[in-house]
Design an enzyme around this catalytic site. Structure first.
Site, PDB file in Angstrom:
ATOM      1  N   ASP A 233      42.676  36.144  41.188  1.00 33.47           N
ATOM      2  CA  ASP A 233      43.575  35.813  40.077  1.00 33.47           C
ATOM      3  C   ASP A 233      43.954  34.339  39.998  1.00 33.47           C
ATOM      4  OD1 ASP A 233      44.957  35.818  42.396  1.00 33.47           O
ATOM      5  OD2 ASP A 233      46.627  37.040  41.704  1.00 33.47           O
ATOM      6  N   ASP A 234      43.442  33.508  40.911  1.00 32.77           N
ATOM      7  CA  ASP A 234      43.845  32.096  40.905  1.00 32.77           C
ATOM      8  C   ASP A 234      42.662  31.161  40.653  1.00 32.77           C
ATOM      9  OD1 ASP A 234      42.495  32.549  43.233  1.00 32.77           O
ATOM     10  OD2 ASP A 234      43.841  31.393  44.499  1.00 32.77           O
TER      11      ASP A 234
ATOM     12  N   ARG B 256      50.800  37.730  41.107  1.00 33.74           N
ATOM     13  CA  ARG B 256      50.880  36.390  40.515  1.00 33.74           C
ATOM     14  C   ARG B 256      50.670  36.483  39.002  1.00 33.74           C
ATOM     15  NH1 ARG B 256      47.431  33.055  45.047  1.00 33.74           N
ATOM     16  NH2 ARG B 256      45.932  34.708  44.695  1.00 33.74           N
TER      17      ARG B 256
ATOM     18  N   ASP C 193      36.376  38.255  54.467  1.00 33.21           N
ATOM     19  CA  ASP C 193      35.465  37.153  54.128  1.00 33.21           C
ATOM     20  C   ASP C 193      34.793  36.576  55.373  1.00 33.21           C
ATOM     21  OD1 ASP C 193      38.039  36.396  54.631  1.00 33.21           O
ATOM     22  OD2 ASP C 193      38.193  34.958  52.992  1.00 33.21           O
TER      23      ASP C 193
ATOM     24  N   HIS D 102      42.567  46.581  49.362  1.00 32.61           N
ATOM     25  CA  HIS D 102      42.447  46.497  47.907  1.00 32.61           C
ATOM     26  C   HIS D 102      40.992  46.260  47.490  1.00 32.61           C
ATOM     27  CE1 HIS D 102      43.774  44.437  43.914  1.00 32.61           C
ATOM     28  NE2 HIS D 102      43.204  45.601  43.722  1.00 32.61           N
TER      29      HIS D 102
ATOM     30  N   SER E  84      46.657  32.608  51.882  1.00 32.24           N
ATOM     31  CA  SER E  84      46.175  31.473  52.668  1.00 32.24           C
ATOM     32  C   SER E  84      47.172  30.322  52.549  1.00 32.24           C
ATOM     33  CB  SER E  84      44.791  31.049  52.197  1.00 32.24           C
ATOM     34  OG  SER E  84      44.794  30.814  50.822  1.00 32.24           O
TER      35      SER E  84
ATOM     36  N   ASP F 198      46.897  45.402  42.764  1.00 28.89           N
ATOM     37  CA  ASP F 198      47.578  45.959  43.926  1.00 28.89           C
ATOM     38  C   ASP F 198      49.043  45.521  43.813  1.00 28.89           C
ATOM     39  OD1 ASP F 198      47.967  47.211  46.315  1.00 28.89           O
ATOM     40  OD2 ASP F 198      46.794  45.822  47.512  1.00 28.89           O
TER      41      ASP F 198
END
Ligand code: NAG
Ligand code: NAG
Ligand code: NAG
Length: 439
Positions: free
Chosen positions: A209-210, A111, A288, A187, A319, A138
């Protein structure tokens, strides 16, 4: 504690000396076979070209032997390092220096919006020495790599590492659509090993990254970090409140923090000692939820804020988009800067936190979820909703607009089954009847 440190150093020093001596002996060994080769050479000058080949073969062999030995000793060193890490795990607490270094690990894939995340980290970062940024990428996505590289090239405190294993992962047939989760788990293992084992940092702040961050994101971690070495029942710090919608939080209390036994993720801090304990049993996927298993985490807690210090802007990803639309989109990101390093946070230590709950809960007015939902409080007050079973909890949570799911018997944001939120001017505690007796 200092006893353990000395031991650690002594073992490392010993190993280094051992490896050096070993290498010296190896090198000393080399001339002997070379001399043999030279003798052979002069004795057999007639068979000129054949023996030249023999020499070069022999030299190649020697090189191979030396580099094999080196590899082997490196492997041994790493093994010992990891064993030591594991021994520091659990309740064992490492002394932290006055000014810790808390690297930020940015987990990136494909992304290009990682730019937004990095820009904010750089903007709100109070000091690059305390918070170096390490991006792990990754997926081998060139456009994303170019974005990361532009940051790395312009700032020496930002670095990038690439996840080297791009091999396909074979997953069970029915899991095929969930393959992304396997890659993420692989990763994470690589990236956490890189920061905590290879680079040897004592802790790491993990962001994906978000994520947007609040202006006091770094101050939050810096202020709460010392709690981890004071309280072995704490295993992580998270910047996220799973019930962090505006209608469920006290906007007037940005400095308020809580304990939770439900791993929140989304901007979290992990120490190397705990990583030493988790890495040998790290799961292939869905890490998680695995971190929400009381058997894995041994019922330890994380610190979480009343108002989230991260906001997920990522819509596309592993997700589902639906989850974003219904839930993540409505989360409140904190805007007021809180000086956490100057606050007295001892109320979060287990003993104090439990004692406060023990004293508070019996004094609260009991209400039902619909009563809470359908009336405003005229004066500040705290109320309790007592529940006797999981279905009862789920019903109350639904009525109040809370996340109603549980993992390993623990409700989201739960601590000893207690979920607290702030609705229509009231502090609300949902409490299992049993906890009223046991806490
Ligand atoms: C990656 O992108 C850069 C910049 O667009 C380009 O110069 C480079 O050739 C690309 N590399 C690969 C392997 O595609
Ligand atoms: C790469 O990942 C695959 C699947 O997770 C694993 O089986 C393999 O051992 C890994 N390779 C290396 C070199 O670590
Ligand atoms: C912090 O608060 C606790 C009560 O929660 C109090 O006992 C303690 O003295 C305070 N510490 C400092 C340094 O003010």
């Amino acid at each position: 504690m200092s006893f353990k440190r000395i031991n650690y150093r002594r073992i490392t020093t010993f190993l280094v000396i051992f490896v050096l001596v070993w290498m010296f002996l190896l090198i000393k060994d080399i001339p002997k076979p070379l001399k043999d080769v030279r003798n052979k050479l002069s004795a057999a000058q007639k068979y000129d070209h054949i023996d030249k080949e023999a020499i070069s073969q022999k030299v190649d062999l020697l090189f191979e032997r030396v580099s094999n030995e080196l590899e082997e000793s490196n492997r041994l060193l790493l093994e010992v390092q990891q064993k030591l890490l594991a021994r520091h795990g659990g309740g064992a607490v490492r002394e932290s220096p006055k000014k810790p270094v808390l690297p930020v690990l940015v987990v990136a894939c494909n992304r290009v919006t990682v730019r937004r995340c990095l820009e904010q980290l750089v903007k709100h970062r109070p000091d690059p020495e305390t918070f170096p940024i390490i991006v792990s990428q990754d997926c081998g996505h060139n456009a994303t790599y170019q974005v990361i590289k532009s940051f790395v090239d312009s700032d020496p405190s930002i670095s990038v590492v690439l996840q080297p294993n791009q091999s396909d992962i074979t997953v069970p047939k029915k899991m095929r659509s969930l393959k992304g989760y396997y890659k993420i788990a692989r990763h994470y293992k690589f990236a956490l090993d890189h920061v905590l084992v290879t680079l040897g940092h004592e802790a790491v702040i993990i962001v994906e990254d978000d994520l947007d961050i609040s202006p006091d994101f770094f101050e939050y971690f810096l202020g709460t970090y010392p709690l981890l070495s004071k309280d072995p029942t704490l295993w992580c710090i998270s910047a996220w409140n799973d019930n962090g919608k505006q209608s469920l939080i006290d906007l007037a209390s940005p400095g308020l923090l809580h304990r939770t036994q439900f791993f929140p993720g989304l901007g979290w801090l992990l120490r190397s000692g705990v990583w030493g304990e988790l890495r040998p049993v790290w799961p292939e996927a869905f890490f998680d939820d695995w971190l929400r298993d009381p058997a894995i985490i041994k019922s330890r807690s994380c610190i979480r804020p009343e108002i989230s210090r991260t906001y997920s802007f990522g819509k596309v990803g592993v997700s589902k988009g639906q989850y974003f639309e219904n839930h993540l989109r409505h989360m409140q990101l904190n805007t007021q800067f809180v000086h956490f390093t100057k606050l007295n946070l001892t109320y979060l230590l287990k003993e104090n936190y439990d004692r406060n709950l023990r004293m508070l809960l019996p004094t609260l007015v009991e209400m039902t979820a619909p009563e809470v939902k359908n009336s405003y409080s005229v004066a500040p007050e705290s109320v309790i909703i007592i529940y006797d079973s999981v279905p009862e909890y789920t019903r109350a949570a639904k009525a109040l607009g809370l996340m109603d799911d549980l993992r390993g018997g623990i409700p989201r944001t739960g601590y000893e089954g207690i979920v607290t939120c702030f609705i229509k001017g009231r502090r609300v505690y949902l409490v299992p009847r049993e906890t009223l007796r046991t806490i």
